[in-house]
Design a protein around this motif. Structure first.
Motif, PDB file in Angstrom:
ATOM      1  N   ASN A 121      89.862  98.385  29.842  1.00 22.56           N
ATOM      2  CA  ASN A 121      90.510  97.224  30.460  1.00 22.56           C
ATOM      3  C   ASN A 121      91.986  97.057  30.081  1.00 22.56           C
ATOM      4  O   ASN A 121      92.580  96.007  30.331  1.00 22.56           O
ATOM      5  N   GLN A 155      98.401  91.704  29.597  1.00 24.24           N
ATOM      6  CA  GLN A 155      97.859  92.685  28.662  1.00 24.24           C
ATOM      7  C   GLN A 155      98.722  92.760  27.405  1.00 24.24           C
ATOM      8  O   GLN A 155      98.200  92.829  26.277  1.00 24.24           O
ATOM      9  N   ILE A 200      97.906  89.853  25.141  1.00 18.55           N
ATOM     10  CA  ILE A 200      96.628  90.024  24.446  1.00 18.55           C
ATOM     11  C   ILE A 200      96.761  91.041  23.313  1.00 18.55           C
ATOM     12  O   ILE A 200      96.303  90.815  22.184  1.00 18.55           O
ATOM     13  N   LYS A 249      96.572  80.355  32.339  1.00 16.54           N
ATOM     14  CA  LYS A 249      95.143  80.345  32.675  1.00 16.54           C
ATOM     15  C   LYS A 249      94.313  81.251  31.768  1.00 16.54           C
ATOM     16  O   LYS A 249      93.095  81.283  31.904  1.00 16.54           O
ATOM     17  N   THR A 250      94.968  81.999  30.873  1.00 15.81           N
ATOM     18  CA  THR A 250      94.257  82.976  30.049  1.00 15.81           C
ATOM     19  C   THR A 250      93.771  82.333  28.762  1.00 15.81           C
ATOM     20  O   THR A 250      94.570  81.994  27.875  1.00 15.81           O
ATOM     21  N   GLU A 251      92.466  82.156  28.640  1.00 13.73           N
ATOM     22  CA  GLU A 251      91.880  81.559  27.433  1.00 13.73           C
ATOM     23  C   GLU A 251      92.057  82.502  26.243  1.00 13.73           C
ATOM     24  O   GLU A 251      92.019  83.718  26.372  1.00 13.73           O
ATOM     25  N   ALA A 275      87.145  90.590  27.645  1.00 13.26           N
ATOM     26  CA  ALA A 275      86.846  89.187  27.941  1.00 13.26           C
ATOM     27  C   ALA A 275      87.692  88.662  29.102  1.00 13.26           C
ATOM     28  O   ALA A 275      87.311  87.682  29.757  1.00 13.26           O
ATOM     29  N   HIS A 276      88.838  89.307  29.353  1.00 12.97           N
ATOM     30  CA  HIS A 276      89.732  88.844  30.419  1.00 12.97           C
ATOM     31  C   HIS A 276      89.964  89.925  31.461  1.00 12.97           C
ATOM     32  O   HIS A 276      91.044  90.020  32.050  1.00 12.97           O
ATOM     33  N   ASN A 335      89.141  90.370  34.526  1.00 10.50           N
ATOM     34  CA  ASN A 335      89.515  89.981  35.887  1.00 10.50           C
ATOM     35  C   ASN A 335      90.995  89.614  35.998  1.00 10.50           C
ATOM     36  O   ASN A 335      91.638  89.850  37.022  1.00 10.50           O
ATOM     37  N   THR A 336      91.533  89.027  34.920  1.00 11.03           N
ATOM     38  CA  THR A 336      92.936  88.621  34.918  1.00 11.03           C
ATOM     39  C   THR A 336      93.856  89.816  34.705  1.00 11.03           C
ATOM     40  O   THR A 336      94.978  89.843  35.206  1.00 11.03           O
ATOM     41  N   LEU A 337      93.384  90.808  33.964  1.00 14.85           N
ATOM     42  CA  LEU A 337      94.252  91.871  33.483  1.00 14.85           C
ATOM     43  C   LEU A 337      94.552  92.961  34.505  1.00 14.85           C
ATOM     44  O   LEU A 337      95.557  93.662  34.378  1.00 14.85           O
TER      45      LEU A 337
END
Length: 340
Positions: free
Chosen positions: A121, A156, A159, A201-203, A331-332, A334-336
């Motif tokens: 990912n 990315q 993170i 929006k990224t937790e 965990a993210h 879909n956003t990445l």
């Protein structure tokens, strides 16, 4: 720890890499093996000249050297027996834990990406550079791996940078800022504006909004995110400005006997500031997001810088940041990802 060193990489190879090896052997007890990758005759001659000998050293032959005129992709495709390619191979096959190079950055990034691949990912690796400020050290990411990026790539970076800041710099809940031309939410180019929306929006990302030039030298967040073009400009300008300022101060100190005396009295303070701002003290920059560890040093790296780049490699192995990056990226997912 077992480190592969690209001995032929850098403006002052093989002299400075071998001198750095000498310092590393003296100061890094965790170092159990150093693979010296390059042209054997050249390496052996330099080891003998500098009086470096240790059972921890092993020469790994490579018949080719990447020139600065080579493109990163050509360096991997056309020079398959180059020192950087062979050094990365040692990590890929598990013989070494990390690779260190002060050579062609594009070749080091490309060889590492092609041979190691990225973590799950993560679409693109990014160079992370530890930077100084008036208040604390902070992380600049990306410092030059990807000049052209899209918003998910910068997420990315956030993170990966957060994981590094947490587990290597010891920041419990690292703050993340987005490099822009103003702190207001509406400031920035299209890349900044869209990235800002995604980061909010990224937790799990402690996003504090945009940061601008003066922020990063005074009260920076723990992580500053940008594309590789912007990051590399920031990095090189910072290094050049620090060098120029010390040159100006040195010149002005020698203007009169009064300033010379003041300079002598202030010399310990100047030394401390120089140490805090010198890239040699950091040594190298990790290329985050890979299924392996690559440390990139600057082309003009001194022996001290090479020693500290090897130290950075050992610390990266010790802290095992990659599993934490992979868990956060998963965990993210879909956003990445960049939409096709």
């Amino acid at each position: 720890m077992k480190i592969a060193l690209d001995v032929m990489g850098g403006d002052y190879a093989p002299q400075n890499p071998i001198a750095g090896v000498k310092l590393a052997l003296e100061s890094l007890p965790a170092l159990t093996k150093l693979f010296l990758v390059g042209i054997p005759d050249v390496i052996e001659q330099e080891l003998k000249r500098q009086g470096v000998s240790s059972p921890k050293l092993e020469i790994v032959p490579a018949s080719q050297v990447v020139d600065m005129s080579d493109s990163g992709l050509d360096a991997v495709r056309k020079k398959k027996d180059s020192s950087i390619s062979r050094a990365v191979d040692l990590v890929k096959e598990g013989t070494a834990d990390a690779v260190v190079s002060a050579g062609h950055t594009g070749a080091a990034v490309t060889a590492s990406l092609v041979k190691m691949r990225t973590l799950k990912n993560i679409e693109r690796p990014a160079i992370a550079s530890i930077m100084p400020s008036l208040t604390k050290q902070w992380l600049l990411i990306d410092a030059g791996a990807n000049p052209d990026s899209e918003p998910p790539h910068l997420v990315q970076n956030a993170i990966m940078g957060s994981a590094f800041a947490r587990h290597v710099l010891g920041r419990e809940s690292p703050t993340v800022g987005l490099m822009s031309n103003g702190t207001e939410e509406e400031k920035g180019n299209a890349l900044c504006k869209e990235t800002s929306k995604l980061l909010r929006k990224t937790e799990g990302i402690n996003f504090v909004g945009n940061v601008e030039g003066h922020d990063v030298w005074e009260t920076p967040p723990d992580v500053v995110v940008c594309d590789g073009f912007t990051g590399n400009v920031i990095l090189k300008n910072a290094e050049a400005l620090a060098h120029a300022i010390f040159g100006m101060v040195k010149r002005e100190i020698h203007v009169s006997w009064r300033t010379k005396i003041g300079g002598l009295l202030a010399k310990p303070a100047f030394k401390r500031v120089h140490k805090n701002t010198s890239p040699d003290e950091i040594g190298g920059m990790p290329l985050l997001g890979l299924n392996g560890i690559t440390i990139i040093s600057h082309g003009g790296a001194s022996p001290l810088a090479m020693k500290n780049a090897i130290r950075q490699a050992c610390e990266s192995v010790k802290h095992q940041v990659n599993p934490h990056i992979e868990a956060a990226a998963t965990a993210h997912a879909n956003t990445l990802h960049v939409q096709a």
